[in-house]
Design a protein around this motif. Structure first.
Motif, short mmCIF file in Angstrom:
data_model
loop_
_atom_site.label_atom_id
_atom_site.label_comp_id
_atom_site.label_asym_id
_atom_site.label_seq_id
_atom_site.Cartn_x
_atom_site.Cartn_y
_atom_site.Cartn_z
N ILE A 38 -3.22 -0.34 -10.39
CA ILE A 38 -2.59 -1.59 -9.97
C ILE A 38 -3.12 -2.71 -10.86
N LYS A 46 -3.70 -7.68 -5.20
CA LYS A 46 -3.95 -6.27 -5.47
C LYS A 46 -5.22 -5.76 -4.79
N ILE A 206 -6.22 5.49 -6.60
CA ILE A 206 -5.55 4.20 -6.73
C ILE A 206 -6.60 3.24 -7.26
N VAL A 208 -7.55 -0.49 -8.91
CA VAL A 208 -7.25 -1.86 -9.30
C VAL A 208 -8.15 -2.19 -10.47
N VAL A 223 1.35 -0.19 -11.66
CA VAL A 223 2.05 -1.02 -10.69
C VAL A 223 1.63 -2.47 -10.89
N PHE A 225 1.42 -6.23 -9.70
CA PHE A 225 1.47 -7.13 -8.54
C PHE A 225 1.55 -8.57 -9.03
N ILE A 230 5.19 -6.30 -5.38
CA ILE A 230 5.22 -5.46 -6.57
C ILE A 230 6.39 -5.94 -7.42
N GLN A 233 7.07 -1.42 -11.70
CA GLN A 233 6.18 -0.27 -11.87
C GLN A 233 6.82 0.79 -12.76
#
Lengths: 259, 259
Positions: A38, A46, A206, A208, A223, A225, A230, A233
């Motif tokens: 992310i 995020k 996942i 960040v 992805v 943000f 969102i 992506q």
């Protein structure tokens, strides 16, 4: 080939801090073995989103399911009811979380940091947990630091202990909240290496991060943000070369020029 | 100087005190220790109530501290021992426990001192727990620890280190506060000295002996406190706590670099 099962599913997640809407309807699925990175400008929501996934933050609307189950809520009359802390604790066990600022326990050695949760949460016998912790520390390249306190370790070493600590609970989903942002540049590499090894092992992750090198080489999906939603992506290469959103393009350009 | 200072009397009471005086000294010691222990335990419970997720419990905790800290110990003692009995609510009576007779007045004294102490200890616990980085709680939660396990394994060990210095202060005050027990007729060191005084009229001498005894008790305690602080100290931190010599001698000695 059948698609891998969905590990985490978020639907219309809304999170407000007072009048500020930090997440404004975020929906996303993550499948087993997938590595999702992310990205987004600071304040885009995020980190908050990641913290919502294991209920470190409450959500105001929407639903987050991990393995088909909500971590923090049960259905209630009208709207979901928050679970008791004990139940939430049990559901967090197989979700690993790595913090930006490591948050190691300063009164324990590296080995104790890694062994404590299996012993106190899962009831693993002490000796077994220590053996396992030794193996995990070796895996992150810190076999020789087992007896060191966090205060005697560098930032990169502390973060690797923190990763080992999370792995000790044998999670099937690992969440990383800007794991390299608090590190001196020369220590980023050692943490990224450990994370890439996890990717190679097939861990669902996942992450960040602003670490685009990691994102490009390890992520299945990027992805983006912004402002609590969102915006875009896709596969890292696609997004890097042909982002449709101007915000994504501008963000990636800024990141690139700073690295 | 008509009467002069009776050195012989002073030395005799200091070096070979009467059995009655020793009995008073012993009472001062054991009442302080028991009341402090109970006060710490009750104070921790009150601090937990103040941090509860239930509003009613937080309210009870805050009211307790407000009420107990807001009234003098002397008044509390008289209310508990004399007031309750006069109103016919409860009369503390002697209890025989396996050969020992626990005087009613001692029960009232220990109870009141402990209840009073708990209010101060609650504030000390609260401050210590608040001083710990919230990231510690989050890390524990993320590992699946319940609130109880988090408190026991992560927060309390770190809080103890912060608590010991103010706890040392509290116990020092506690030992001296026991002199107030004379108002409810408990024959501790102070009241014993008073009865010796009314029999001998050696006021200056006998109360100097009493002062020396309190000073001896608080000095012994400062040794014990230092020992505890050392045991709890983080071995990763090399800064030594101030030596007892510099503590006793104040900044005068320390300033000259005397070690």
């Amino acid at each position: 080939m059948e698609p891998a099962p969905i590990v985490m599913s978020a639907r219309g997640v809304v999170k407000r801090f007072g009048d500020l809407c930090v997440l404004d309807g975020v929906s996303m699925d993550v499948r087993a073995g997938e590595v999702v990175v992310i990205i987004g400008p600071s304040g885009s929501g995020k980190t908050t989103f990641l913290r919502c996934l294991n209920h470190l933050e409450r959500i105001d609307a929407g639903e987050i399911l991990v393995h088909g189950r909500s971590v923090g809520y049960r259905p209630g009359p009208g709207r979901p009811v928050e679970e008791r802390p004990k139940v939430v604790a049990e559901r967090r066990r197989n979700i690993g979380f790595v913090f930006q600022r490591f948050n190691l326990f300063p009164h324990m050695t590296a080995l104790e940091n890694v062994a404590v949760a299996p012993v106190k949460v899962l009831g693993v016998p002490k000796e077994e947990a220590r053996e396992q912790a030794h193996a995990l520390l070796a895996r992150v390249g810190l076999a020789d630091k087992a007896a060191s306190r966090p205060s005697a370790l560098s930032g990169g070493q502390q973060q690797r202990v923190a990763i080992a600590r999370a792995l000790a609970m044998k999670p099937d989903l690992m969440l990383f909240d800007e794991p390299t942002s608090a590190l001196d540049p020369e220590m980023v590499g050692e943490v990224v290496t450990v994370m890439k090894e996890l990717v190679a092992d097939g861990m669902t992750m996942i992450v960040v991060t602003h670490e685009m090198a990691f994102a490009r080489s390890a992520a299945d999906r990027l992805v983006m943000f912004d402002n609590g939603v969102i915006v875009e992506q896709g596969a890292p290469d696609d997004l890097a070369t042909s982002a449709e959103e101007n915000r994504t393009k501008a963000f990636l350009r800024r990141i690139d020029s700073s690295q | 100087m008509a009467a002069g200072f009776d050195w012989a009397f002073f030395w005799q009471y200091l070096l070979s005190p009467s059995a009655v005086f020793l009995e008073g000294l012993w009472r001062t010691v054991y009442i302080s220790v028991v009341a402090q222990l109970l006060g710490v335990l009750l104070g921790f419970v009150i601090a937990l109530a103040q941090r509860s997720r239930f509003g009613a419990l937080r309210w009870v905790g805050r009211c307790y501290v407000w009420l107990i800290r807001g009234t003098p110990l002397l008044v509390q003692l008289v209310i508990v021992y004399n007031g309750l009995a006069a109103a016919g609510v409860y009369r503390f009576s002697d209890v025989e426990l396996g050969g020992f007779v626990l005087l009613g007045v001692v029960q009232a004294a220990v109870l009141t001192l402990a209840v009073n102490e708990a209010a101060y200890m609650a504030e000390i616990f609260r401050a210590a727990l608040d001083a710990i980085d919230p990231g510690q709680t989050e890390a524990a939660q993320a590992l699946g620890m319940t609130p109880t396990t988090t408190m026991r394994v992560v927060l309390l060990p770190q809080a103890l280190r912060i608590i010991v210095p103010p706890l040392g202060n509290e116990f020092n005050l506690m030992m001296k506060s026991t002199s107030l027990l004379s108002v409810i007729g408990l024959q501790e060191m102070f009241l014993t000295a008073q009865s010796i005084n009314s029999a001998t009229f050696k006021t200056f001498e006998i109360f100097l002996v009493v002062a020396c005894c309190y000073l001896a008790l608080t000095t012994i305690w400062s040794f014990i406190q230092r020992f505890i602080e050392r045991r709890l100290a983080d071995p990763g931190r090399v800064i030594a706590p101030p030596s007892l010599r510099s503590r006793l001698g104040g900044t005068l000695l320390a300033g000259k670099g005397v070690r």
